[in-house]
Write an enzyme that holds these catalytic residues in place. Sequence first.
Site, short mmCIF file in Angstrom:
data_model
loop_
_atom_site.label_atom_id
_atom_site.label_comp_id
_atom_site.label_asym_id
_atom_site.label_seq_id
_atom_site.Cartn_x
_atom_site.Cartn_y
_atom_site.Cartn_z
N ASN A 121 0.80 -1.23 0.04
CA ASN A 121 -0.14 -0.08 -0.16
C ASN A 121 0.82 1.19 -0.04
O ASN A 121 1.41 1.51 1.04
CB ASN A 121 -0.94 -0.13 1.41
CG ASN A 121 -1.85 1.19 1.30
OD1 ASN A 121 -1.88 2.04 0.22
ND2 ASN A 121 -2.89 1.21 2.29
N ASP A 153 -10.09 11.29 16.73
CA ASP A 153 -9.58 9.87 17.22
C ASP A 153 -10.85 9.47 18.10
O ASP A 153 -11.14 10.20 19.12
CB ASP A 153 -8.31 9.96 17.98
CG ASP A 153 -7.94 8.40 18.04
OD1 ASP A 153 -8.91 7.71 18.82
OD2 ASP A 153 -6.72 8.12 17.84
N GLY A 183 -13.35 3.57 10.44
CA GLY A 183 -12.16 3.78 10.60
C GLY A 183 -12.21 5.07 10.52
O GLY A 183 -13.09 5.93 10.63
N ASN A 184 -10.79 5.57 10.39
CA ASN A 184 -10.64 6.88 10.20
C ASN A 184 -11.52 7.57 9.05
O ASN A 184 -12.06 8.46 9.08
CB ASN A 184 -9.10 7.43 9.95
CG ASN A 184 -8.38 7.77 11.31
OD1 ASN A 184 -9.08 8.70 11.65
ND2 ASN A 184 -7.22 7.52 11.16
N GLY A 188 -11.08 0.14 12.67
CA GLY A 188 -10.87 0.58 14.05
C GLY A 188 -11.94 0.67 14.92
O GLY A 188 -11.90 0.31 15.90
N ILE A 189 -12.94 1.59 14.67
CA ILE A 189 -13.88 1.82 15.38
C ILE A 189 -14.73 0.69 15.61
O ILE A 189 -15.36 0.04 16.45
CB ILE A 189 -14.93 3.31 15.08
CG1 ILE A 189 -13.73 4.49 15.05
CG2 ILE A 189 -15.97 3.54 15.85
CD1 ILE A 189 -14.34 5.73 14.34
N GLY A 190 -15.43 0.12 14.39
CA GLY A 190 -16.26 -0.86 14.27
C GLY A 190 -15.91 -2.26 14.83
O GLY A 190 -16.84 -2.83 15.49
N ARG A 203 -13.07 14.04 7.97
CA ARG A 203 -14.00 14.53 6.85
C ARG A 203 -15.45 14.87 7.21
O ARG A 203 -16.04 13.93 8.11
CB ARG A 203 -13.91 13.41 5.74
CG ARG A 203 -12.67 13.25 4.86
CD ARG A 203 -12.76 12.06 4.01
NE ARG A 203 -11.57 11.11 4.54
CZ ARG A 203 -11.29 10.02 4.20
NH1 ARG A 203 -12.18 9.50 3.24
NH2 ARG A 203 -10.39 9.22 4.68
N ARG A 237 -2.34 -2.07 -3.67
CA ARG A 237 -3.61 -1.35 -3.40
C ARG A 237 -3.52 -0.20 -4.63
O ARG A 237 -2.82 0.67 -4.39
CB ARG A 237 -3.71 -1.06 -2.09
CG ARG A 237 -4.88 0.04 -2.11
CD ARG A 237 -4.98 0.45 -0.46
NE ARG A 237 -6.28 1.24 -0.21
CZ ARG A 237 -6.41 2.16 0.48
NH1 ARG A 237 -5.52 2.79 0.91
NH2 ARG A 237 -7.47 2.81 0.60
N GLU A 272 -7.47 -6.29 4.33
CA GLU A 272 -7.68 -5.73 3.00
C GLU A 272 -5.94 -6.46 2.41
O GLU A 272 -6.16 -6.66 1.08
CB GLU A 272 -7.18 -4.23 3.03
CG GLU A 272 -8.66 -3.58 3.19
CD GLU A 272 -8.78 -1.97 3.68
OE1 GLU A 272 -9.22 -1.32 2.56
OE2 GLU A 272 -8.38 -1.72 4.54
N HIS A 287 -13.18 1.71 -0.35
CA HIS A 287 -13.09 0.72 0.53
C HIS A 287 -13.73 -0.59 0.23
O HIS A 287 -14.11 -1.34 1.08
CB HIS A 287 -13.87 1.04 1.92
CG HIS A 287 -13.39 2.26 2.83
ND1 HIS A 287 -14.16 3.10 3.51
CD2 HIS A 287 -12.07 2.63 3.11
CE1 HIS A 287 -13.53 3.86 4.32
NE2 HIS A 287 -12.37 3.63 3.88
N ARG A 295 -11.27 7.22 20.24
CA ARG A 295 -10.87 6.88 21.80
C ARG A 295 -10.86 8.24 22.37
O ARG A 295 -11.57 8.29 23.42
CB ARG A 295 -9.41 6.43 21.64
CG ARG A 295 -9.54 4.95 21.33
CD ARG A 295 -8.32 4.37 21.06
NE ARG A 295 -7.53 4.97 19.87
CZ ARG A 295 -6.72 4.39 19.05
NH1 ARG A 295 -6.07 3.23 19.63
NH2 ARG A 295 -6.31 5.14 17.92
#
Length: 394
Positions: free
Chosen positions: A7, A280, A207-208, A328-330, A238, A88, A381, A177, A282
Amino acid sequence: MKILSVNAGSSSLKFQLFEMPEEKVIASGKIERIGLPASIITVKTNGEKRCKEKNVHDHAEAVQELLALLLDLKIVASLDEIKGVGHRVVHGGEKFSDSVLITDEVIAEIDKLSELAPLHNPANLIGIQAFKQVLPNAKQVAVFDTAFHQTMPIESYLYPTPYSWYEKYGIRRYGFHGTSHKYVSERAYKLLGKGPEGTKLITIHLGNGASVTAIKDGKSIETSMGFTPLAGLMMGTRSGDVDPSILPFAMQKENCTFEEALNALNYESGLKGISLISSDMRDILKGVNEGNRQCILAFNLYVKRVCDYIGQYYILLGGCDALVFTAGIGENSGQTRQAIIDRLGVLEIRLDAEANQVMGQECVVSTSDSKIKVLVIPTNEELVIARDTLRLIS
Ligand code: AMP
């Protein structure tokens, strides 16, 4: 057979080296700050992490450094062991609906598509050229973020802008994605014990960057990102969907250029823009749990937007067998998953509070009487890239 999954960004290059078809990760790492003083090279193998600082001037040099390290650390005995390199590539336009072996024609096409992804495709191409130069005998494969969404029907991808914009310039929804949505959907069929035929999934990549996809019979039928990855959900920095007329209005009020206003939507909005403290999740959750007003607002806005898309896709699919959380979040935030499910009360989804504590592991987190199953599936990925590379070079 050894396959590298790559990537390449504008100043970084991330990789994983797989033994295929066993799908075993032999080494992984990244080279950051390419072209800047004191580049950082990190390689992980056998649970051990090694870091090195060195001036790496360009991507070709970064690839040389990386391969020298693989030899030094005896991760490979000879570079000829690396039979394939999968890259990628962010934008495949309407041209690529699957991964492809890289030829000079494919390189020319990816270059043409740089117009649609000016931040990403040129960097991806630099990575491809660098490996071509340093590993001339390895076959190279391009795996596109947009490819999985090429199955969307025209009502899903066409914007109601002048039709000539689509015909002349390719202005339409592409979605991104795709590799992640494809991977988690395939794992979901395994977890559900069902094939893709007749199965309706909503995959939620948080994620981000963040996007939601409606998948029917194994095919993406709509996704929340659009012409660019700025569209759809609220993300780390975003904005996601906003009224486009905000741009000229904000430019006038803030006395800024178009580029500055667009940068504000890409880099100063989303969780960061509303919480005023961080992009972030968190940090946002810490703020929420401490009663910080802006963090609570940011979190509630974030959750609402995810639910808006789930509701829309539930109708589009005509029902849903499973919601799949990833990225990350999911994957890691039970609190976010719980808040989303709480807001979808009308769908009678029930979370198993204990199972929902899961972090970064495949798990069914709904109860047996839930109307829709809820799955947590860590995305991978790099593995999809390695699998597609193996398929195309074999
Ligand atoms: P990604 O782009 O997939 O690496 O995801 C990055 C996002 O995941 C950031 O917003 C992180 O705050 C978030 N994240 C990672 N771990 C956790 C966690 N344990 N709880 C909440 N969010 C997390």
